[in-house]
Enzyme design. Structure first.
Site, PDB file in Angstrom:
ATOM      1  N   ALA A  49       0.833  -1.205   0.000  1.00 16.38           N
ATOM      2  CA  ALA A  49       0.000   0.000   0.000  1.00 16.38           C
ATOM      3  C   ALA A  49       0.865   1.251   0.000  1.00 16.38           C
ATOM      4  O   ALA A  49       2.019   1.227   0.435  1.00 16.38           O
ATOM      5  CB  ALA A  49      -0.916   0.017   1.227  1.00 16.38           C
TER       6      ALA A  49
ATOM      7  N   TYR B 159      -5.175  10.032   0.684  1.00 15.01           N
ATOM      8  CA  TYR B 159      -4.904   8.667   1.133  1.00 15.01           C
ATOM      9  C   TYR B 159      -6.205   7.911   1.384  1.00 15.01           C
ATOM     10  O   TYR B 159      -6.403   6.800   0.881  1.00 15.01           O
ATOM     11  CB  TYR B 159      -4.049   8.692   2.399  1.00 15.01           C
ATOM     12  CG  TYR B 159      -3.986   7.360   3.102  1.00 15.01           C
ATOM     13  CD1 TYR B 159      -3.289   6.282   2.545  1.00 15.01           C
ATOM     14  CD2 TYR B 159      -4.628   7.163   4.329  1.00 15.01           C
ATOM     15  CE1 TYR B 159      -3.243   5.055   3.188  1.00 15.01           C
ATOM     16  CE2 TYR B 159      -4.584   5.942   4.973  1.00 15.01           C
ATOM     17  CZ  TYR B 159      -3.891   4.882   4.401  1.00 15.01           C
ATOM     18  OH  TYR B 159      -3.853   3.670   5.033  1.00 15.01           O
TER      19      TYR B 159
ATOM     20  N   LYS C  17      -7.759   4.612  -0.705  1.00 17.85           N
ATOM     21  CA  LYS C  17      -8.087   3.332  -0.078  1.00 17.85           C
ATOM     22  C   LYS C  17      -9.558   2.977  -0.295  1.00 17.85           C
ATOM     23  O   LYS C  17      -9.903   1.795  -0.485  1.00 17.85           O
ATOM     24  CB  LYS C  17      -7.769   3.392   1.419  1.00 17.85           C
ATOM     25  CG  LYS C  17      -6.289   3.532   1.741  1.00 17.85           C
ATOM     26  CD  LYS C  17      -5.451   2.367   1.218  1.00 17.85           C
ATOM     27  CE  LYS C  17      -5.632   1.119   2.036  1.00 17.85           C
ATOM     28  NZ  LYS C  17      -4.720   0.026   1.578  1.00 17.85           N
TER      29      LYS C  17
END
Length: 288
Positions: A61, A126, A130
Site C-alpha cells: 500500500a 490517502y 483506499k
C-alpha cells in the site's frame, strides 16, 4: 493452501508471513516490492501463473498520508488501480482476495464507532485512494475480504507511531502530540491472527478489525512512554489546527467490530494490554 502474500516486508506483511510459516496447512509465497511491481499487469500475471494461489493477501500500500496530498496519482495508482488488477487476477484464478483498508475512509464527524455499513467520506487523498481500492475490489471479485483497521503498531522495519514516540523521548524533553484525534490502536500480531482466522471462512465481505478500546493520539503517546519506562520526556497537548500538516484527518475514527465478534465469538484484546506486552518484548530484546 497456497497463499500469495504481497507486501511481505511491511509491518503487517512481515507479521503475517511469520504466522503463516508457523502453520503447516499453509504454503506461503512472500513477495515484496522489489520482487513484484503491483502497478504492472504483466508482472502480476507472471507471479499468479507461477504461484497459482488459492488466497491472495495484499499488504502492499501507499501509506504516506502527507505525501499523498502532493502526489495523488501515485497513491491512487498503488491503492486503487493496482488493487483492481490484483482483485481481477485473483478472480480469474478462483483465489480469495484480501485487501486491507483504513479508518481514514471516514470523515470523523460522528461520535459513535463506525460500522461496516457507515457511509465513507474521506477527508484526504490517502483515504480516497483506499476507498477506491475497496470499490474496485467489490466490483472485481465476489470472493473477497476487505479488512478496515487503524493505528497499527508492531514489529517491522518501518517506524510506526510507537517507534517514533520512543525515539523522540531519547532526544527531546517535550513531545507535542495531538489531542483531538481519536481512534483504535491495533497490534499487528492480533490483526494478523484475526485475518488468518477470517480467510478460513466463507463469510466474505467487509470487516472492521481493531483492538478493543479507543484513545486520542495524546493518550496513546502517554501510554507508550509509561509502558516503555521512558519517563524523561513529557508529552504536551497540541490541537490539530495548529499542527503543521497538509492532509486533513478524521477527529473520531473508532471502528465497531461487532460483525467480527458475531462470526468468531471473540474480540481482540484491549490495545493497552497489547501495547504493554509489545513494549516489554521490545525492551527485553534491547537488553540482549
Amino acid at each position: 493452501m497456497r497463499i500469495l502474500l504481497i507486501g511481505s516486508e511491511g509491518t503487517l506483511g512481515s507479521e503475517l508471513q511469520r504466522q503463516l510459516k508457523q502453520n503447516k496447512q499453509y504454503t506461503v509465497f512472500p513477495y515484496h516490492k522489489k520482487m513484484l511491481d503491483i502497478t504492472l499487469n504483466e508482472e502480476i500475471d507472471k507471479v499468479f501463473f507461477k504461484v497459482k494461489p488459492q488466497i491472495v493477501i495484499n499488504c502492499a500500500a501507499y501509506t504516506d498520508v502527507e505525501k499523498a496530498e502532493v502526489e495523488p496519482a501515485k497513491a491512487i495508482l498503488v491503492n486503487g488501480t493496482a488493487t483492481k488488477n490484483l482483485a481481477e487476477a485473483s478472480d480469474k484464478v478462483g483465489a480469495i482476495f484480501v485487501y486491507f483498508s483504513t479508518d481514514y475512509i471516514f470523515d470523523g464527524e460522528q461520535n459513535v464507532p463506525y460500522t461496516e455499513k457507515s457511509k465513507p467520506n474521506p477527508l484526504n487523498v490517502y483515504g480516497e485512494s483506499k476507498w477506491l481500492g475497496e470499490k474496485y475490489t467489490i466490483e472485481s471479485t465476489a470472493r473477497y475480504f476487505i479488512i478496515r483497521t487503524s493505528w497499527l503498531f508492531g514489529r517491522g522495519e518501518k517506524k510506526d507511531f510507537v517507534d517514533k514516540i520512543v525515539d523522540l523521548s531519547e532526544i527531546q524533553r517535550e513531545i507535542p502530540v495531538i489531542t483531538d484525534q481519536i481512534g483504535s490502536p491495533t497490534y499487528t500480531m492480533d490483526l494478523a491472527s484475526a485475518t488468518l482466522a477470517l480467510i478460513l471462512t466463507n463469510n466474505f465481505g467487509i470487516y472492521h478489525i481493531v483492538n478493543k478500546g479507543a484513545a486520542s493520539r495524546y493518550t496513546f503517546a502517554q501510554d507508550v512512554l509509561s509502558y516503555s519506562k521512558e519517563h524523561a520526556a513529557h508529552i504536551s497537548m497540541i490541537d490539530s489546527k495548529v499542527y503543521p500538516h497538509s492532509a486533513r484527518r478524521p477527529k473520531y475514527s473508532v471502528l465497531d467490530c461487532q460483525r467480527f465478534l458475531d462470526v468468531f465469538g471473540y474480540e481482540l484484546p484491549n490495545w493497552r494490554e497489547r501495547l504493554s506486552q509489545y513494549l516489554k518484548e521490545v525492551s527485553t530484546k534491547k537488553e540482549w
